[in-house]
Scaffold this motif. Structure first.
Motif, PDB file in Angstrom:
ATOM      1  N   GLU A 204      10.003   8.817  -9.079  1.00 43.20           N
ATOM      2  CA  GLU A 204       8.906   9.301  -9.928  1.00 43.20           C
ATOM      3  C   GLU A 204       8.059  10.339  -9.207  1.00 43.20           C
ATOM      4  OE1 GLU A 204       8.554   4.868 -11.983  1.00 43.20           O
ATOM      5  OE2 GLU A 204       6.942   5.639 -10.704  1.00 43.20           O
ATOM      6  N   ALA A 205       8.204  10.445  -7.903  1.00 43.58           N
ATOM      7  CA  ALA A 205       7.513  11.445  -7.083  1.00 43.58           C
ATOM      8  C   ALA A 205       8.528  12.003  -6.093  1.00 43.58           C
ATOM      9  CB  ALA A 205       6.327  10.840  -6.346  1.00 43.58           C
ATOM     10  N   ASN A 206       8.348  13.275  -5.724  1.00 44.93           N
ATOM     11  CA  ASN A 206       9.287  13.881  -4.776  1.00 44.93           C
ATOM     12  C   ASN A 206       8.578  14.480  -3.565  1.00 44.93           C
ATOM     13  OD1 ASN A 206       8.117  15.961  -6.205  1.00 44.93           O
ATOM     14  ND2 ASN A 206      10.022  17.088  -6.588  1.00 44.93           N
ATOM     15  N   ILE A 207       7.359  14.031  -3.324  1.00 49.39           N
ATOM     16  CA  ILE A 207       6.654  14.334  -2.081  1.00 49.39           C
ATOM     17  C   ILE A 207       5.638  13.224  -1.868  1.00 49.39           C
ATOM     18  CG2 ILE A 207       4.766  15.723  -3.088  1.00 49.39           C
ATOM     19  CD1 ILE A 207       5.128  17.654  -0.656  1.00 49.39           C
ATOM     20  N   ASP A 208       5.425  12.836  -0.629  1.00 47.16           N
ATOM     21  CA  ASP A 208       4.499  11.737  -0.366  1.00 47.16           C
ATOM     22  C   ASP A 208       3.995  11.850   1.061  1.00 47.16           C
ATOM     23  OD1 ASP A 208       3.127   9.379  -1.218  1.00 47.16           O
ATOM     24  OD2 ASP A 208       4.496   8.170  -0.015  1.00 47.16           O
TER      25      ASP A 208
END
Length: 366
Positions: A204-208
């Motif tokens: 659901e996210a591609n950077i963290d």
């Protein structure tokens, strides 16, 4: 005093505190048979949870009477809910059985004048300041697009990031990514950074980004499995206030290194100075333990001595490095100096960030 000088003074104060603790004349509390509640204003999935859960059993052994230390989570409003609750507590009602764990995400709303803040750090009594670092990471296929430490090849990618809020500690990565020219769209409202990691794991996210303890515990397995690759650390500070490589991640480039290698990014000027000021406020003393207002000198001395005892354990360096990373754990007058550094930023940096938050995210703090 300038920022770098204040940092150096804090480091000196911390060293002196470790060398010359003055606790022998204090009367220690007897906490036999009692339960100490350690309030964490985040969910149980984030770095603050890992930090408190690491310390809790060690603190229990070190406190007089070996009380049970229970970590209780009070998430909400990016940690301001729990901090506001703690502000209303008085030492007389708990008699040494209530402590609070603050984070950079609690410090930043305070620094920025967030209207939801009803707490005052000057009312609280700090007994431990823990430094930490942070690591930004990507799906491996996106990280492979980078040209060494040059982030330019990523500038055409649309990124999604799970965020607690732009006025929280998340402003450090959000501003850093913007400086690198990345198009990062935050999804606000998660209760802890561990929830952001779960978004990443679910696609659901591609950077963290995660603070060091959460990166070590929750992201390193993803790296080992080949599904995540570190992008950069935020770095650490040397004695002169310069950003250098994080001692926990010495082989990982810092944001400063990426910025220097990426044409759109500058390591000078008001944007850089604002980022650096909030990095300094948010990470070298990123987590702190407090007793509530009205705490007695005996209580402060008791908890300070207990954390000193924990740090003096023969195995502390080894077990803390693997769980928290290699960062200062500061008590006594050093913790007070660290608190001062963590709750003050230059007016110019604050003004820049307040304007940036309004222009970029529509967050009004005036």
């Amino acid at each position: 005093m300038g920022l770098s000088k204040r940092l150096l003074a804090s480091a000196i104060a911390a060293t002196m505190a470790l060398l010359t603790p003055n606790l022998t004349s204090a009367h220690m509390l007897d906490l036999s048979g009692k339960t100490v509640e350690w309030i964490i204003p985040f969910s149980e999935t984030g770095g603050s949870a890992k930090w408190a859960n690491f310390y809790a059993p060690l603190l229990s052994e070190a406190l007089p009477g070996e009380p049970t230390v229970v970590v209780k989570f009070m998430p909400g409003a990016g940690s301001t809910k729990g901090a506001n609750w703690f502000q209303e507590q008085d030492y007389a009602d708990s008699n040494g059985t209530l402590i609070f764990g603050s984070s950079g995400s609690t410090q930043f709303p305070y620094l920025l004048g967030d209207p939801r803040v009803q707490y005052e750090y000057r009312d609280w009594n700090v007994v431990l300041a823990s430094g930490t670092g942070g690591v930004a990471y990507l799906p491996t296929e996106l990280a492979d697009m980078m040209n060494g430490v040059d982030a330019s090849p990523l500038q055409g990618t649309d990124f999604i990031y799970g965020s607690q809020g732009a006025t929280r500690l998340d402003l450090v990565p959000l501003l850093a990514w913007e400086m690198l020219g990345l198009n990062v769209e935050p999804v606000f409202g998660i209760k802890g950074r561990g929830d952001g990691r779960l978004m990443f794991e679910r696609g659901e996210a591609n950077i963290d980004y995660q603070t060091s303890s959460s990166y070590l515990g929750g992201v390193v397995p993803l790296v080992e499995a080949g599904t995540a690759t570190p992008m950069m650390s935020w770095g650490a500070l040397d004695a002169d206030g310069n950003i250098v490589r994080d001692p926990t991640f010495p082989d990982m480039p810092t944001f400063k290194e990426l910025c220097e290698a990426t044409d759109s990014c500058e390591t000078s000027g008001e944007q850089w100075e604002a980022w650096k000021a909030f990095f300094i406020a948010g990470f070298p003393a990123q987590k702190m333990v407090f007793l509530p207002k009205g705490a007695s000198e005996d209580a402060i001395a008791t908890y300070t001595a207990a954390f000193e005892t924990v740090k003096a354990r023969s195995d502390f360096a080894e077990i803390s490095a693997s769980r928290l990373g290699k960062y200062p754990q500061i008590t006594g007058s050093g913790a007070a100096a660290a608190l001062d550094s963590a709750t003050n930023v230059p007016d110019e940096a604050r003004a820049f960030v307040v304007n940036w938050l309004q222009e970029r995210y529509g967050v009004s703090l005036n």
